[in-house]
Enzyme design. Structure first.
Site, PDB file in Angstrom:
ATOM      1  CG  HIS A   1      -1.917  -0.895   0.980  1.00 49.49           C
ATOM      2  ND1 HIS A   1      -3.406  -0.653   0.411  1.00 49.49           N
ATOM      3  CD2 HIS A   1      -2.118  -2.293   1.321  1.00 49.49           C
ATOM      4  CE1 HIS A   1      -4.133  -1.581   0.494  1.00 49.49           C
ATOM      5  NE2 HIS A   1      -3.509  -2.626   0.918  1.00 49.49           N
TER       6      HIS A   1
ATOM      7  CE1 TYR B   1       6.212  -7.400  -0.019  1.00 55.59           C
ATOM      8  CE2 TYR B   1       8.257  -7.205  -1.361  1.00 55.59           C
ATOM      9  CZ  TYR B   1       7.539  -7.162  -0.161  1.00 55.59           C
ATOM     10  OH  TYR B   1       8.368  -6.850   1.149  1.00 55.59           O
TER      11      TYR B   1
ATOM     12  CG  HIS C   1      -2.750 -11.783  -2.630  1.00 56.07           C
ATOM     13  ND1 HIS C   1      -2.204 -11.569  -3.927  1.00 56.07           N
ATOM     14  CD2 HIS C   1      -3.121 -10.756  -2.081  1.00 56.07           C
ATOM     15  CE1 HIS C   1      -2.130 -10.397  -3.871  1.00 56.07           C
ATOM     16  NE2 HIS C   1      -2.976  -9.779  -3.181  1.00 56.07           N
TER      17      HIS C   1
HETATM   18  C1  HEM Z   1      -7.121  -8.971   2.789  1.00 57.99           C
HETATM   19  C2  HEM Z   1      -5.854  -8.511   2.114  1.00 57.99           C
HETATM   20  C3  HEM Z   1      -5.580  -8.392   0.816  1.00 57.99           C
HETATM   21  C4  HEM Z   1      -6.412  -7.977  -0.355  1.00 57.99           C
HETATM   22  C5  HEM Z   1      -8.158  -7.853  -0.007  1.00 57.99           C
HETATM   23  C6  HEM Z   1      -5.844  -7.778  -1.415  1.00 57.99           C
HETATM   24  C7  HEM Z   1      -6.483  -7.652  -2.593  1.00 57.99           C
HETATM   25  C8  HEM Z   1      -5.705  -7.373  -3.715  1.00 57.99           C
HETATM   26  C9  HEM Z   1      -6.299  -6.566  -5.185  1.00 57.99           C
HETATM   27  C10 HEM Z   1      -7.897  -6.670  -5.551  1.00 57.99           C
HETATM   28  C11 HEM Z   1      -5.468  -6.292  -6.005  1.00 57.99           C
HETATM   29  C12 HEM Z   1      -5.379  -6.087  -7.236  1.00 57.99           C
HETATM   30  C13 HEM Z   1      -5.438  -6.987  -8.291  1.00 57.99           C
HETATM   31  C14 HEM Z   1      -5.222  -6.496  -9.807  1.00 57.99           C
HETATM   32  O1  HEM Z   1      -6.249  -5.887 -10.375  1.00 57.99           O
HETATM   33  O2  HEM Z   1      -4.310  -7.089 -10.447  1.00 57.99           O
HETATM   34  C15 HEM Z   1      -3.946  -6.802  -5.257  1.00 57.99           C
HETATM   35  C16 HEM Z   1      -2.944  -6.471  -5.923  1.00 57.99           C
HETATM   36  C17 HEM Z   1      -1.428  -6.816  -5.165  1.00 57.99           C
HETATM   37  N1  HEM Z   1      -1.471  -7.399  -4.028  1.00 57.99           N
HETATM   38 FE1  HEM Z   1      -3.140  -7.924  -2.425  1.00 57.99          FE
HETATM   39  N2  HEM Z   1      -4.534  -7.999  -1.402  1.00 57.99           N
HETATM   40  C18 HEM Z   1      -4.278  -8.426  -0.016  1.00 57.99           C
HETATM   41  C19 HEM Z   1      -3.182  -8.535   0.726  1.00 57.99           C
HETATM   42  C20 HEM Z   1      -1.824  -8.581   0.258  1.00 57.99           C
HETATM   43  C21 HEM Z   1      -0.606  -9.028   0.777  1.00 57.99           C
HETATM   44  C22 HEM Z   1      -0.560  -9.379   2.211  1.00 57.99           C
HETATM   45  C23 HEM Z   1       0.290  -9.025   0.000  1.00 57.99           C
HETATM   46  C24 HEM Z   1       1.865  -9.202  -0.052  1.00 57.99           C
HETATM   47  C25 HEM Z   1       2.478  -9.409   1.108  1.00 57.99           C
HETATM   48  C26 HEM Z   1      -0.212  -8.530  -1.435  1.00 57.99           C
HETATM   49  C27 HEM Z   1       0.597  -8.051  -2.507  1.00 57.99           C
HETATM   50  C28 HEM Z   1      -0.182  -7.580  -3.707  1.00 57.99           C
HETATM   51  C29 HEM Z   1       0.620  -7.266  -4.772  1.00 57.99           C
HETATM   52  C30 HEM Z   1       1.996  -7.382  -5.144  1.00 57.99           C
HETATM   53  C31 HEM Z   1      -0.450  -6.833  -6.031  1.00 57.99           C
HETATM   54  C32 HEM Z   1      -0.120  -6.174  -7.282  1.00 57.99           C
HETATM   55  C33 HEM Z   1      -0.048  -4.882  -7.311  1.00 57.99           C
HETATM   56  C34 HEM Z   1       0.026  -4.223  -8.773  1.00 57.99           C
HETATM   57  O3  HEM Z   1      -0.444  -4.998  -9.484  1.00 57.99           O
HETATM   58  O4  HEM Z   1       0.099  -2.970  -8.786  1.00 57.99           O
HETATM   59  N3  HEM Z   1      -1.713  -8.319  -1.159  1.00 57.99           N
HETATM   60  N4  HEM Z   1      -4.369  -7.053  -3.960  1.00 57.99           N
END
Ligand code: HEM
Length: 479
Positions: free
Chosen positions: A3, A225, A228
């Protein structure tokens, strides 16, 4: 940290993924719609197409402080440099229930708890500076508090979290060297940054070093990274009213809340019922998930994604399917090519990747015997891990490269990491804060002495402390 660092901009055009008939019955969503990543011309002849980030990639605490002018204004009180926090110690919310914070998209109550903790840190720095410099106005206090808080976050990530994630003597030494240099903290505290980065660390160098390439977080970094699988299925809420200390055993479980209820505005309401103290203690007592195959949270297969302002979208998504699509869409190399690019030995059969027969069977079913097709995300999860490592060795190289780059490319950790920019007291604050436990102790006095026996707040809190070693760090075996 995600974030704080990275969120790709999207195109206006939607695409749809449809599950093939033979697997559709096993998919919670038979098809789903989402926006493509926005492609831009880079102007370079080597790599013509690139992608844009809507978060600032710098280690600048934007997750609490905001990513742009509007976002930064929204979180400020404009009094004594402070950030907004509600009277009950939680984040403030707008009329739609969306938190007022530096970043609110696709968030959950766990991230909010950390945002609250570091907003308190920012505000505490403001109090300290105002006492020492009564002549500072709101802007002067705010800017310095932001720098100090961001540096505390970066330091904790470097010398507390990363070494818990990669729990080996080598990494413990390596990460401390990144911050303090080979001569260690005592030497640096006494003599400052002398004799270059190896002896005194990356932080505090005279000039930023970008190795001839303007700083950014790479697509490969985003690819590794994707963690999930760290997320659990349920948040286990502990009863912190009984007065039992963790040394006498684990805290009683009060409630198990499905993670879906902990995300978005629903999660914010849950957090206000649980309270931030109980949330922090509960998270402390719960191990994260392993980054292995067959451990991707099923609840992420039909979740509601959000717009950049934190509002829910109409179309649900299947996260693991979308993650594979994203890496392919952005041209991230497949697993074997990725390893070659990192000068690592590629695999020539599934047996090179894992000993797990069940996994090999599944890989054969999807990819046949073509190891070149293996998607990066699948390979990272299937790869046998080095003992003590939560992540794969393939991911580790990118991790380490970018960990150093985030510090050495940033003028606020190099040229301007000084008393003139941070103030002497601000710099002392960073230098005397070593761990997440230190920050928790400052804002929740008594919490860790009562509930935590582990050495790091990133370990499961009721686990035993790391046994002190009489062997100096650099003489310990390279585990
Ligand atoms: C409840 C917790 C979380 C939720 C609801 C969540 C949800 C999401 C969603 C909806 C996306 C965008 C998907 C897309 O359109 O490509 C995303 C991207 C991402 N998340 Fe999570 N996430 C969570 C936790 C985490 C955790 C713990 C990590 C890593 C330690 C993580 C790493 C990432 C990364 C690297 C991306 C890609 C960002 C990008 O493409 O710019 N997320 N996440």
């Amino acid at each position: 940290m995600i974030h704080d660092w990275v969120d790709h901009m999207e195109d206006t055009q939607q695409v749809e993924i449809e599950a093939p008939e033979e697997v559709a019955s096993m998919c919670p969503l038979k098809s789903f719609r989402f926006f493509r990543s926005k492609k831009v011309l880079t102007g370079s002849s080597d790599i013509r197409i690139g992608f844009l980030n809507r978060r600032t990639p710098w280690w600048d605490g934007s997750v609490i402080e905001g990513n742009d002018e509007t976002g930064m204004k929204k979180v400020r009180t404009f009094r004594d440099g402070k950030l907004k926090i509600s009277g009950d110690g939680l984040l403030e919310h707008d009329e739609k229930g969306i938190p007022i914070s530096g970043d609110v998209r696709n968030s959950w109550a766990g991230v909010s708890a950390f945002q609250i903790l570091f907003i308190r840190e920012h505000n505490a720095v403001c109090d300290m500076l105002k006492e020492r410099y009564p002549e500072f106005d709101d802007e002067q206090l705010y800017r310095r508090a932001r720098l100090v808080t961001s540096a505390v976050i970066a330091k904790i990530h470097t010398i507390d979290w990363t070494i818990e994630l990669l729990k080996t003597n080598t990494l413990l030494a390596g990460m401390r060297i990144n911050w303090y240099g080979i001569m260690g903290k005592k030497f640096k505290d006494r003599f400052g940054h002398v004799f270059g980065p190896l002896l005194s660390g990356l932080v505090g160098q005279k000039e930023p070093e970008d190795h001839g390439v303007p700083y950014s977080l790479t697509e490969e970094f985003v690819g590794v990274y994707r963690m999930h699988s760290l997320l659990p299925d349920k948040l286990v809420v502990r009863d912190t009213t009984g007065g039992r200390v963790s040394r006498q055993g684990s805290l009683q479980i009060q409630e198990e809340v499905p993670m879906k209820e902990m995300v978005g505005t629903k999660g914010e309401r849950r957090l206000s019922e649980i309270g931030v103290e109980r949330m922090v203690v509960s998270m402390g007592h719960q191990a994260c998930g392993a980054l292995n195959l067959y451990n991707y949270p099923v609840w992420l297969r039909d979740i509601v994604p959000q717009d950049t302002d934190g509002q829910d979208r109409a179309d649900l998504i299947d996260m693991p399917a979308l993650e594979i699509y994203r890496d392919r869409e952005r041209g991230v190399a497949r697993y074997n090519e990725f390893r070659r690019n990192m000068l690592m030995i590629p695999i020539s059969s599934w047996g090179d990747l894992t000993d797990d027969k069940e996994v090999i069977g599944a890989l054969e079913e999807v990819y046949g015997d073509d190891v070149e097709k293996l998607d990066l995300l699948v390979g990272l999860h299937a790869e046998k891990k080095i003992s003590g490592f939560a992540i794969s060795e393939t991911a580790f190289f990118i991790f380490l490269l970018m960990a150093s780059r985030r510090l050495e490319a940033d003028r606020f950790f190099t040229t301007n990491f000084n008393a003139e920019t941070y103030t002497k007291e601000g710099l002392d604050w960073v230098n005397t804060t070593e761990t997440l436990k230190d920050v928790i102790d400052r804002h929740f006095p008594g919490m860790t002495s009562r509930w935590m026996t582990s050495s790091s707040a990133f370990s499961v809190w009721d686990s035993p402390p790391t046994r002190p070693s009489l062997v100096p760090l650099y003489l310990r075996p390279a585990t």
